[in-house]
Design an enzyme around this catalytic site. Sequence first.
Site, PDB file in Angstrom:
ATOM      1  N   ASP A 153       6.770  -1.402  -0.544  1.00 54.70           N
ATOM      2  CA  ASP A 153       7.798  -0.462  -0.989  1.00 54.70           C
ATOM      3  C   ASP A 153       7.745   0.730  -0.047  1.00 54.70           C
ATOM      4  O   ASP A 153       6.773   1.484  -0.042  1.00 54.70           O
ATOM      5  CB  ASP A 153       7.536  -0.028  -2.437  1.00 54.70           C
ATOM      6  CG  ASP A 153       8.686   0.768  -3.038  1.00 54.70           C
ATOM      7  OD1 ASP A 153       9.467   1.361  -2.265  1.00 54.70           O
ATOM      8  OD2 ASP A 153       8.796   0.806  -4.282  1.00 54.70           O
ATOM      9  N   ARG A 174       9.929   3.278   0.108  1.00 52.50           N
ATOM     10  CA  ARG A 174      10.744   4.404  -0.327  1.00 52.50           C
ATOM     11  C   ARG A 174       9.942   5.707  -0.367  1.00 52.50           C
ATOM     12  O   ARG A 174       8.822   5.743  -0.843  1.00 52.50           O
ATOM     13  CB  ARG A 174      11.355   4.129  -1.696  1.00 52.50           C
ATOM     14  CG  ARG A 174      12.451   3.081  -1.661  1.00 52.50           C
ATOM     15  CD  ARG A 174      12.945   2.724  -3.032  1.00 52.50           C
ATOM     16  NE  ARG A 174      11.913   2.020  -3.812  1.00 52.50           N
ATOM     17  CZ  ARG A 174      12.116   1.561  -5.039  1.00 52.50           C
ATOM     18  NH1 ARG A 174      13.292   1.733  -5.629  1.00 52.50           N
ATOM     19  NH2 ARG A 174      11.147   0.930  -5.673  1.00 52.50           N
TER      20      ARG A 174
END
Length: 221
Positions: free
Chosen positions: A143, A145
């Site tokens: 991930d 982000r």
Amino acid sequence: MPGTLPVATIRTQVLVPLRFLDGFTTTARVFTFDGLVDDREHLALGLGDCVAPLPSIEPRTQVPLVRPHSECLTGDVFGSQRCDCGPQMREAVERIADAGGFLLYLRQEGRGIGLYAKLDAYALQDAGLDTYEANLALGHGEDERDYTVAAQMLHALGLSRVTLLSNNPDKAAQLSRLGVTVTATVPTHVHLSPANASYLATKAKRGFHTIDVSLVGEPSA
């Protein structure tokens, strides 16, 4: 605000009437920003009693409900059932319109890896990898982000305290480190389809998302 967090400012704010495929309608005040650290075109949608123009918004007695929603073209626009992104966004707009707050629409397709890479990851998932393994196989993080821009947007909107509408504990952790006080976290509903059951179970098991695994089963091998 942390001294290391660059200041963003509101660039434009404009009213946009919204209508979803199921007939639900509401009005959002859409904000754009200058000074975001990644130079992408992220948006904030003010809903409910936060639809008033800034800086004339009336003082609020309740902490606003906020959802940082990562862009998902396949789910948000085309209604893909491989994920739960479209239904989560639809749910969030209605719940925030009722409670008052903001939906942050963040241009972070595929948990930050981009649209083409996300579709490459889908192909690897069809070959047996889970959603996190597929990202790693492509040379990305599970991930990628970064919610720095979300914190910048909230500060630009004058918000230092929020109630977070999310199943993802990483959002609360990152925002807290970036000077946003998360007073409470409210989970979204479980939007289950035959195509996304394993995906949801994997997010719960590997990503620690607050999803009731009993509703979706265990990730497939």
